[in-house]
Motif scaffolding. Structure first.
Motif, short mmCIF file in Angstrom:
data_model
loop_
_atom_site.label_atom_id
_atom_site.label_comp_id
_atom_site.label_asym_id
_atom_site.label_seq_id
_atom_site.Cartn_x
_atom_site.Cartn_y
_atom_site.Cartn_z
N ILE A 1 32.69 46.43 64.98
CA ILE A 1 33.63 47.36 64.90
C ILE A 1 33.69 48.09 64.56
O ILE A 1 33.84 50.00 65.36
N PHE A 2 33.19 48.21 63.25
CA PHE A 2 32.95 50.18 62.64
C PHE A 2 31.46 50.75 63.10
O PHE A 2 31.47 52.28 63.22
N GLY A 3 30.63 50.03 63.43
CA GLY A 3 29.50 50.70 64.27
C GLY A 3 29.93 51.48 65.42
O GLY A 3 30.04 52.59 65.28
N ASP B 1 30.10 55.89 64.90
CA ASP B 1 29.19 56.11 66.35
C ASP B 1 29.82 57.60 66.82
O ASP B 1 29.32 58.49 67.84
N LYS B 2 31.20 57.27 66.74
CA LYS B 2 31.68 57.92 68.04
C LYS B 2 33.24 59.14 66.95
O LYS B 2 33.13 60.39 67.34
N ILE B 3 33.72 58.11 66.15
CA ILE B 3 34.57 59.51 64.95
C ILE B 3 33.54 59.84 63.98
O ILE B 3 33.96 61.00 63.52
N GLY C 1 30.58 43.97 56.49
CA GLY C 1 29.90 44.50 58.18
C GLY C 1 29.70 45.73 58.54
O GLY C 1 28.92 46.35 59.24
N GLY C 2 30.97 46.85 58.13
CA GLY C 2 30.65 47.95 58.85
C GLY C 2 30.50 48.76 57.68
O GLY C 2 30.26 49.90 58.01
N GLU C 3 30.17 48.24 55.77
CA GLU C 3 29.59 49.40 55.43
C GLU C 3 28.56 49.87 55.55
O GLU C 3 28.29 51.31 55.07
N TRP C 4 27.49 48.78 55.42
CA TRP C 4 26.06 48.59 55.33
C TRP C 4 25.32 49.81 56.47
O TRP C 4 24.66 50.97 55.84
N LEU D 1 22.82 56.13 68.97
CA LEU D 1 23.21 55.30 68.73
C LEU D 1 22.92 54.58 67.60
O LEU D 1 22.81 53.06 66.87
N ARG D 2 22.79 54.92 66.64
CA ARG D 2 21.42 54.65 64.73
C ARG D 2 22.75 53.90 63.93
O ARG D 2 23.04 52.77 63.42
N TYR D 3 24.36 54.16 64.18
CA TYR D 3 25.47 53.26 63.34
C TYR D 3 25.88 51.81 63.62
O TYR D 3 25.18 51.27 63.26
N SER D 4 25.81 52.40 65.16
CA SER D 4 25.64 50.95 65.98
C SER D 4 24.65 49.65 65.52
O SER D 4 24.27 49.04 65.14
#
Length: 447
Positions: free
Chosen positions: A79-81, A85-87, A136-139, A368-371
């Motif tokens: 979700i957050f990845g 990567d978009k916002i 899960g979205g933090e790291w 695509l790095r965050y995801s």
């Protein structure tokens, strides 16, 4: 010139320091909340939320709810990845911090089984799930933001700033629980356990203040300005980089599995099987955090000089070798040997954890790095850390010995070594990043 990647060196260093501080503080708070649940799952949750079960089933149920948080982490990563990567990295990180803080605070206010029956247990599981989504979205976002503000030569060290959130979060949560046990005494299982969860809201306020002061990374800003942002980051990274995601997850087993056995399971095992005092074992676990605080940044720094692989191999081998002696020392009943076992147990996993952030992040392209980083890191939570205490409880119950648990740790270390060897260090710096570094040097030289 808009949000171009040519940034004044003084500005870059200032933002790099802010990103490092925000990474340490923000992730420390998130992991404080996450580990706090694990400690309570070992100490009080079986009696408060699963009182009708026998001691073995109660502990197993409590650790299963602990696993729910790990199960949710890949969902949070997706979700957050995707949003990261978009916002952008910054806005996403603010959201994850708030989600974690609010969930933990509500746990501190939650009625127990005696008041709401099974509904209380269901609410606990639901809140644990939200915790897992938040962490899960933090790291991934924290690591990526730190690395993207860093110079290429210091990516390992900057990435480890996020990793330090784990030992600091464990240190703070264990310390606060220990203080609450001391101050509330017999009332700890009645109402004292709520205090650490309620403290969370104050810590989150501090974290938000610091995190809001960071600017978005120049690499992402330029990528967004040039409309190079991926339309469906999660789907694209799964399609294009499945090998990196899978190997990245498997590479984490040599720190994930031992860490949660040496901390969360150790508290339960120490109090229930080894008849150790709750206060003593809670204080002893603090030494794992101390070892991490030393060896995480040290190994990350060395990885910038000698490469990620050598440090990974050394840490994994040390963990493998100590798997059997750890439980021998732990069950000796001698205070000095128990303290020694706990202290040493953090060295090997800490050496693995230090260069891990850079190793994983460098294997994915900028858009695509965050995801990619988030998925690789958080999938390990399902196959590694989240299930490790459950497997340990099962093995101990079935075999009546800790030897199978030690063998389990050894197997995970071997898997990590082979995975890192296969993964290598691809270091997918995009052409934009390479150009950026060249332009940066030209700008700084005044040409």
């Amino acid at each position: 010139m808009g949000s171009q990647l040519i940034v004044d060196e003084a500005v870059r260093k200032k933002q790099m320091k802010k990103a490092a501080i925000a990474s340490i503080v923000g992730t420390s708070i998130e992991w404080y909340d996450f580990f706090l649940y694990g400690t309570m799952a070992a100490l009080v949750f079986p009696k408060l939320f699963f009182p009708e079960s026998d001691s073995y089933i109660g502990v197993l149920q409590a650790f299963t709810t602990l696993f729910i948080g790990f199960l949710a982490r890949p969902i949070g990563a997706a979700i957050f990845g995707n949003f990261g990567d978009k916002i952008g990295r910054k806005a996403t990180l603010v959201t994850t911090l708030m989600l974690m803080g609010i969930s933990s605070t509500i746990i501190g206010l939650l009625p127990t089984y005696n008041s709401l029956g099974i509904f209380a247990s269901v609410l606990l599981v639901g809140l644990r799930f939200l915790q897992g989504i938040g962490v899960g979205g933090e790291w991934g976002g924290s690591v990526v933001l730190s690395i993207e503000w860093s110079s290429k030569e210091r990516r390992g060290l900057m990435g480890s700033m996020t990793q330090l959130g784990v030992p600091i979060g464990l240190l703070i949560s264990t310390l606060i629980v220990s203080i609450c046990i001391y101050l509330t005494g017999d009332s700890f299982e009645v109402w004292g356990w709520r205090i650490p969860f309620l403290i969370s809201i104050m810590l989150v306020a501090i974290g938000l203040y610091i995190r809001l002061g960071i600017e978005e990374s120049p690499q992402f800003s330029k990528m967004k300005e040039e409309k190079k942002v991926a339309k469906q980051p999660i789907l694209q990274v799964i399609k294009k980089h499945p090998k990196e995601i899978i190997l990245g997850a498997l590479s984490r087993l040599s720190d994930q599995v031992p860490f949660y056995i040496f901390t969360t399971f150790a508290i339960s095992f120490g109090t229930e099987e080894a008849n150790l005092d709750k206060q003593f074992i809670s204080n002893a676990v603090l030494l794992v955090s101390v070892a991490y605080l030393i060896f995480v940044p040290l190994s990350a720094h060395l990885s910038d000089r000698f490469g990620r692989k050598p440090l990974y191999y050394i840490g994994s081998i040390l963990t493998l070798v100590f798997a059997l002696p750890y439980f021998y020392f732990f069950q000796s009943g001698q205070t000095a040997l128990i303290i020694l076992a706990v202290a040493i147990s953090g060295i090997g996993p800490g050496m693995v954890y230090g260069p891990q952030a850079a190793l994983i992040a460098e294997n994915f392209p900028l858009n695509l790095r965050y995801s990619g980083s988030s998925l690789a890191y958080q999938f390990a939570s399902i196959i590694g850390g989240g299930i490790a205490p459950i497997i340990s409880v099962f093995l101990l119950h079935e075999f009546g010995s800790t030897v199978p648990i030690s063998i389990y740790i050894m197997i995970c270390c071997v898997i990590s070594i082979f995975s890192v060897s296969a993964l290598g260090r691809i270091n997918r710096m995009s052409s934009d990043e390479v150009t950026t570094e060249k332009n940066q040097k030209i700008a700084n030289s005044g040409m």
